[in-house]
Enzyme design. Structure first.
Site, mmCIF file in Angstrom:
data_model
loop_
_atom_site.group_PDB
_atom_site.id
_atom_site.type_symbol
_atom_site.label_atom_id
_atom_site.label_comp_id
_atom_site.label_asym_id
_atom_site.label_seq_id
_atom_site.Cartn_x
_atom_site.Cartn_y
_atom_site.Cartn_z
ATOM 1 N N LYS A 1 0.832 -1.196 0.000
ATOM 2 C CA LYS A 1 0.000 0.000 0.000
ATOM 3 C C LYS A 1 0.872 1.254 0.000
ATOM 4 C CE LYS A 1 -3.981 2.098 2.212
ATOM 5 N NZ LYS A 1 -4.817 2.235 3.411
ATOM 6 N N GLU B 1 10.474 -5.670 3.530
ATOM 7 C CA GLU B 1 10.580 -7.014 2.972
ATOM 8 C C GLU B 1 10.175 -7.027 1.492
ATOM 9 O OE1 GLU B 1 9.043 -6.145 5.735
ATOM 10 O OE2 GLU B 1 9.395 -7.551 7.374
ATOM 11 N N GLY C 1 -4.804 -2.447 4.813
ATOM 12 C CA GLY C 1 -4.114 -3.655 4.359
ATOM 13 C C GLY C 1 -4.849 -4.936 4.719
ATOM 14 N N ARG C 2 -5.240 -5.081 5.968
ATOM 15 C CA ARG C 2 -5.857 -6.341 6.383
ATOM 16 C C ARG C 2 -7.305 -6.483 5.926
ATOM 17 N NH1 ARG C 2 -4.647 -3.175 10.563
ATOM 18 N NH2 ARG C 2 -6.265 -2.383 11.942
ATOM 19 N N GLU D 1 -4.856 -7.651 14.961
ATOM 20 C CA GLU D 1 -4.277 -6.365 14.563
ATOM 21 C C GLU D 1 -5.321 -5.254 14.672
ATOM 22 O OE1 GLU D 1 -0.780 -5.118 11.624
ATOM 23 O OE2 GLU D 1 -2.548 -5.670 10.479
ATOM 24 N N HIS E 1 -4.976 -34.456 16.781
ATOM 25 C CA HIS E 1 -3.821 -35.275 17.137
ATOM 26 C C HIS E 1 -2.716 -34.397 17.712
ATOM 27 C CE1 HIS E 1 -5.505 -38.760 14.954
ATOM 28 N NE2 HIS E 1 -6.106 -37.797 14.291
ATOM 29 N N LYS F 1 9.363 -1.642 13.832
ATOM 30 C CA LYS F 1 9.887 -1.256 12.515
ATOM 31 C C LYS F 1 11.069 -0.301 12.659
ATOM 32 C CE LYS F 1 6.080 -1.217 9.248
ATOM 33 N NZ LYS F 1 5.070 -0.404 8.573
#
Lengths: 522, 522
Positions: A199, A205, A256-257, A342, A373, A485
């Site tokens: 965005k 990254e 973003g999310r 978030e 399991h 950050k």
């Protein structure tokens, strides 16, 4: 402005907790009337909260609290484009990307136009790369992180049964993974599309991946023609080398999310074609309509938000296990984890400073039956109580070998086991005793369709919004990621300096770790 | 036998909690002496608990509690093959699979022999399929669930840098996933090995996969020669059609979730060759030696178990976020989740009935840096406190593009941010305030080697054992999975009957779900 704890209903709620606590869930679910009261349905979905420690009185108090906290006004503000993201002075209108044609919803006309335009530009890109040229695309490399990748990753897996023939493979890149490079190196640049999604066009990254990819394909002629940037910062993408016609717009009012409904899902659209994506949007739009128009006492996302508050503040449950029982939903937990934690993992209350009540708890889990399991042992017999939420498919036309039958049988069995327990071997084998009385929620997609999947995700979004609204939390910022950050950038910058004096600015513990690292890597 | 709460040290501990609570972690880590006290090292690993709310007095009380609860005797029983799995009357000797030559450890001779034999048979199988024939193996299909798959899945990902050239691809199958069939259908049966792993040879999902695979390859000549069964129930495997020479023994004293050291890791051994696997075992053996021989106050797995108890019972923290910052460790959370939660997620106390204290909490998380763009918001600014445990690599010789540097910088930054917080914008922008004072543990592999990975997993195993021992829990059974299994089998059996009368035996809530399902699928 008062917050939720300021109303007399809060005290009423607290007093009602020990009353309900006395009722064993095993007893509660012998009452046939509970189905009418605590099972809810929409066109696509079925929601069952019967196996929770809740009763009509509790729900009634919670509904009154919703009225008192101004929930309906907040919902109106949300849909009409008020700046509900107060700390960034922005609206949160991701739902407009799917509901822009719904005249019942109070969107401003410019938002409808922007949403329409957003969808149109997705189709233009799709047609340019997939249809008109008759070019074969074998691979899509998609780099993004956080909100820019959790959505398309979930969706690509969920929509597999709806892929076109010869759909391209999508390679998702987020945090650094060295050996992914060898996969990329073997791709044919002529049939590969690269999508860089950020965005802000500044996620460390993602930008790093862009430089790695450029290095790999440095000798491929005209390679940049195959490279798309999805961003709300087009100038930065142009500066980074993207052709202007390959920059896909991303509305600033989509966080973003919440971006799965936007061009961020382009890699998946390359796999399914736009029609399947439209169905996915339409399913979500149905949930928007339900959420906006349905009165408090029948509003499903609100009811779930209230149940969450009842659990976290009434019973002090600090987590919820989210257990999808279908391979198509295997990334649901990761998706909802980001969405809820978030959005509502905050202490700052819009009106009052720091919250004197619990906001979001931990959402965690793994798909079934694998989870049975692993950690289900603890949910059945551990010392702490952690409500379980199962999500499965009533009818799956794509399954073979009775696989879905196995999954649903196991899922229902687990929910029953948690609620009812078992007294097996109580005298001789006390370790085989299951206390039961543990909350279990069941959500079903009536059929496995793109619409149902869209509806499910919109349900989780509105549940998150409703919880945030009730708790006076701004669900749309994420200041909590900023400090880390900054600290990381500082450390990275300093690691390239020649001496270690900078390390002294940290506390003794951090100094020691930084020294251990630099010693090993010099 | 008394349990942990019966000793005066328990009261002492409880009284010391509010004393330590007053100390902000930010202040504690200004003390240089904290490095000497709370950083621990082995040959392969570095452990840093400085950024936790703990002091020497707390550790001292905890050490005395360890003595009082008979920890050292329990450890002796564990290693000497006493039936520490009391409800199943079996020893738990998985560590013998790696430490059988260590004469310091009190293993009985027959156990050493069986462990030696187990490793030898792995090599025999490897040589038969990979070396002597000069046959090329392109693919391994591995079906197992729970303890039979979490280990090899983790390990195959972790050991990637150590694969042989042209290592086969491994396809892991556990719970039902329809579209995996299409992958299998495209494999060449002549170059594919099938491994069916089930200790009891009765796991429903695994046996189902065996029948699906047989159907796919029904026309492949001599296909069964390529099929291996790893089991402690050889007769059942023979009955299911496996050639006797293709049945790989699995010692009954190795529990499923501790089986990564056994033949269960064969698919990975096909990828790495046995030498790398030996190194992995050797690293674990080093940790066994440390755990068995080191005194209480310097015993690292014990210290971590005590910290866990301090957190869960002193501070009422109900979860721990486990955050691996390296792609090779990306499945670590899933692995440890099963290990800890299935081992210690119990209420039944060996001596006393039901625990009046907290046993295992929730272990959850995702790899970094992805997690930073998701739930880390909540860890930094949420209303609940959840200790974070970071695992990274000090020196990674296999990384390129400074990827490991990015990961470590972020990981240290996050731990510092959680502990120290930040007062940025406190007046004007209260939503940017980071309270800090949140616990963060850091674990480093000194170098990325098979030995370090083995040592790390053995550390988690012994920490789990130590916690179970301190809390008088049998860490080696899993009765909590039985009820769900039985209920699911009952439902599945009944779904194939022609009428729905059987549904009436369930509670009203479950009846409703079963009716919804049968209505949709008839």
């Amino acid at each position: 402005m008062p917050v939720i704890t300021d109303f007399p209903e809060w005290e009423e709620l607290k007093k009602h907790v020990p009353v309900v606590s006395k009722n064993n869930i095993n007893k509660l679910i012998q009452d046939p009337d509970r189905i009418n009261k605590f099972v809810f349905k929409t066109e696509r979905l079925l929601f069952d909260i019967t196996k929770n420690k809740i009763d009509s009185t509790a729900l009634d108090i919670l509904f009154r609290l919703a009225e008192k906290t101004g929930f309906n006004q907040k919902k109106q503000d949300f849909f009409s484009g008020k700046p509900v993201n107060t700390t960034e002075n922005r609206p949160a209108l991701h739902h407009a990307l799917r509901s822009y044609e719904n005249k019942t919803l109070p969107y401003p006309e410019n938002i409808r136009a922007e949403a329409r335009q957003s969808l149109a530009s997705i189709e233009t890109i799709y047609n340019r790369f997939c249809s008109t040229d008759n070019k074969k695309i074998t691979d899509v490399i998609f780099a993004g992180i956080g909100g820019s990748i959790t959505g398309p990753k979930f969706l690509s897996n969920a929509l597999k049964p709806f892929f076109k023939e010869n759909a391209p493979a999508v390679h998702f890149l987020s945090s650094p993974v060295t050996d992914v490079k060898s996969i990329i190196e073997n791709l044919d640049p002529k049939t590969t599309i690269v999508i860089i999604a950020s965005k802000s066009f500044s996620s460390v990254e993602t930008i790093k991946w862009w430089s790695v990819i450029q290095n790999i394909f440095v000798n491929a002629p005209d390679f940049q023609k195959h490279c798309l940037a999805i961003t709300a910062a087009p100038q930065k993408a142009i500066d980074a080398g993207f052709p202007e016609e390959n920059i896909v717009h991303f509305p600033t009012w989509t966080g973003g999310r919440y971006s799965i409904w936007s061009a961020i899902s382009l890699p998946v659209i390359f796999q399914t074609g736009p029609e399947v994506f439209h169905k996915f949007l339409n399913g979500a739009a149905e949930m928007d309509h339900h959420f906006f128009t349905t009165e408090t006492s029948k509003n499903i996302p609100l009811i779930f938000a209230l149940l969450d508050i009842w659990h976290s503040n009434g019973f002090e449950y600090s987590t919820r296990a989210l257990l999808p029982y279908h391979p198509g939903l295997s990334l649901l937990t990761e998706y909802v984890q980001q969405l809820e934690m978030e959005s509502n993992g905050k202490s700052f209350v819009i009106e009052n400073g720091i919250a004197n009540y619990k906001t979001s708890g931990i959402v965690w889990g793994l798909p079934g039956t694998d989870c049975q399991h692993s950690f289900m042992q603890l949910l059945h017999q551990g010392t702490g109580i952690h409500p379980a939420e199962f999500v499965g498919i009533l009818k799956d036309s794509f399954n073979s070998d009775h696989f879905n039958e196995m999954l649903v049988a196991n899922m229902i069995a687990q929910s029953t086991g948690l609620a009812c327990g078992s007294e097996t071997g109580d005298a001789d084998e006390p370790y085989r005793r299951f206390p039961g009385d543990r909350p279990a929620t069941v959500i079903f997609l009536k059929e496995y369709t793109p619409e149902a999947i869209g509806s499910l995700l919109a349900f989780y979004e509105h549940r998150t919004f409703a919880e945030g609204a009730m708790l006076s939390i701004n669900s749309f910022d994420q200041w909590g990621v900023e400090l880390g950050k900054q600290l990381a950038v500082n450390i990275l910058d300093n690691l390239n300096t020649s001496n270690n004096d900078w390390i002294k600015s940290y506390d003794k513990s951090t100094q020691n770790l930084l020294q251990e690292f630099t010693r090993k890597n010099r």
